[in-house]
Design a protein around this motif. Structure first.
Motif, PDB file in Angstrom:
ATOM      1  N   ILE A 135       0.812  -1.213   0.000  1.00 23.05           N
ATOM      2  CA  ILE A 135       0.000   0.000   0.000  1.00 23.05           C
ATOM      3  C   ILE A 135       0.853   1.273   0.000  1.00 23.05           C
ATOM      4  CG2 ILE A 135      -0.223   0.094   2.511  1.00 23.05           C
ATOM      5  CD1 ILE A 135      -2.901   0.955  -0.187  1.00 23.05           C
ATOM      6  N   ARG A 195      -2.992   6.249   2.457  1.00 23.32           N
ATOM      7  CA  ARG A 195      -3.892   5.655   1.462  1.00 23.32           C
ATOM      8  C   ARG A 195      -5.030   4.841   2.106  1.00 23.32           C
ATOM      9  NH1 ARG A 195       1.225   5.815  -0.947  1.00 23.32           N
ATOM     10  NH2 ARG A 195       1.122   7.111  -2.845  1.00 23.32           N
ATOM     11  N   LEU A 242      -8.049   4.566  -0.030  1.00 22.44           N
ATOM     12  CA  LEU A 242      -7.950   3.596  -1.118  1.00 22.44           C
ATOM     13  C   LEU A 242      -8.144   2.177  -0.590  1.00 22.44           C
ATOM     14  CD1 LEU A 242      -5.009   4.927  -3.332  1.00 22.44           C
ATOM     15  CD2 LEU A 242      -7.451   5.473  -3.417  1.00 22.44           C
ATOM     16  N   GLN A 289      -3.663   9.313  -6.437  1.00 24.65           N
ATOM     17  CA  GLN A 289      -2.552   9.082  -5.505  1.00 24.65           C
ATOM     18  C   GLN A 289      -2.402   7.603  -5.164  1.00 24.65           C
ATOM     19  OE1 GLN A 289      -3.388  11.918  -2.228  1.00 24.65           O
ATOM     20  NE2 GLN A 289      -1.650  13.090  -2.994  1.00 24.65           N
ATOM     21  N   PRO A 290      -2.186   6.758  -6.165  1.00 22.03           N
ATOM     22  CA  PRO A 290      -2.150   5.318  -5.925  1.00 22.03           C
ATOM     23  C   PRO A 290      -0.819   4.834  -5.377  1.00 22.03           C
ATOM     24  CG  PRO A 290      -1.638   5.745  -8.202  1.00 22.03           C
ATOM     25  CD  PRO A 290      -1.924   7.090  -7.576  1.00 22.03           C
ATOM     26  N   SER A 291      -0.825   3.624  -4.883  1.00 17.48           N
ATOM     27  CA  SER A 291       0.411   2.884  -4.673  1.00 17.48           C
ATOM     28  C   SER A 291       0.937   2.490  -6.053  1.00 17.48           C
ATOM     29  CB  SER A 291       0.148   1.625  -3.842  1.00 17.48           C
ATOM     30  OG  SER A 291       1.283   0.783  -3.827  1.00 17.48           O
TER      31      SER A 291
END
Length: 271
Positions: free
Chosen positions: A10, A16, A19, A258-260
């Motif tokens: 993650i 996150r 998410l 804003q992802p991993s």
């Protein structure tokens, strides 16, 4: 009973957590294994997870670096944490499910975050790469990772090695790049062979087909370039090697806000 397990690096659970919640709401696995949580145990975001029904949590975390966690709707019978390479890095946590989780026979789940190894694939000049190789050697020799006959075990996590030709976008160009060098692939293969682990992901996607779980942040357009690697893995012991009924890589998560740089992998086991 069916048991669904997801694994996801993650890259900061607190940054996150929204998410994580989005994924849990959409997928509803029984268990989610997280790596690179970058969070001390006393700061782990338990409340948002509990609201979603994930009230059983086993963590092994530290501030700013590394860290692993198992988040579950099912209760644990036991929790185990191990150190490797005489370091206090938080890179492993294991849980055992049993009667309280609805299983007739117990099953142990190992969650690993193997060191990335830095940029230079030379142990003589790069201590991070030397650490990675030592970590893999210790995984191979760890008695608890050698499945006894009939033992029901699962090993998941960011193992930071893409071992097969089609686990990377270009086998030839990646041979001298950390994560796909011959020595790393050999050592990860030795870990799997020592425990007689079955590669659950490749049971569902043939080794002749490309399969990725990670795409670099450095790419201007990760989807268009599609220069991925399979760094995240799911292995099962021989006793349940034929019990993996489904496997999904949630590629779309790489395109979230804003992802991993990793995406979740989910397997369904009939155990």
């Amino acid at each position: 009973m069916p048991l669904t397990i997801s694994t996801w690096n993650i890259n900061s659970v607190r940054l996150r957590i929204d998410l994580v919640a989005k994924f849990l709401k959409a997928t509803r696995p029984d268990v989610l294994c997280l790596q690179e949580t970058k969070c001390p145990d006393d700061a782990f975001p338990l409340k948002p997870l509990a609201k979603l029904g994930y009230v059983h949590v086993a963590t092994n975390g530290q501030k700013g670096y590394h860290g692993v966690a198992v988040v579950s709707r099912l209760p644990f019978e036991a929790v185990d944490r191990r150190s490797f390479c005489d370091k206090q890095d938080c890179r492993h946590v294991a849980v055992t499910f049993g009667e309280r989780a609805g299983l007739k026979d117990p099953a142990t789940l190992h969650n690993f975050y193997v060191p990335a190894g830095g940029d230079e694939p030379d142990a003589a000049v790069n201590p991070k790469f030397a650490h990675k190789l030592q970590f893999l050697d210790e995984m191979r020799s760890a008695a608890g990772l050698h499945a006894a006959p009939g033992a029901r075990a699962i090993l998941v996590g960011d193992l930071n090695v893409a071992p097969l030709e089609h686990d990377v976008w270009s086998h030839k160009q990646m041979l001298k790049v950390v994560s796909h060098t011959p020595i790393e692939c050999e050592k990860l293969g030795a870990v799997r062979a020592a425990g007689q682990w079955v590669d659950a992901m490749r049971m569902h996607v043939p080794a002749t087909e490309k399969l990725y779980t990670w795409w670099s942040y450095r790419a201007a357009d990760w989807a268009a370039s599609d220069r991925g690697r399979r760094l995240d893995h799911v292995w099962v012991s021989p006793a349940i090697g034929d019990r993996v009924s489904a496997m999904t890589v949630s590629r779309a998560a790489r395109g979230w806000t804003q992802p991993s740089d990793h995406v979740p992998v989910t397997v369904k086991l009939e155990i």
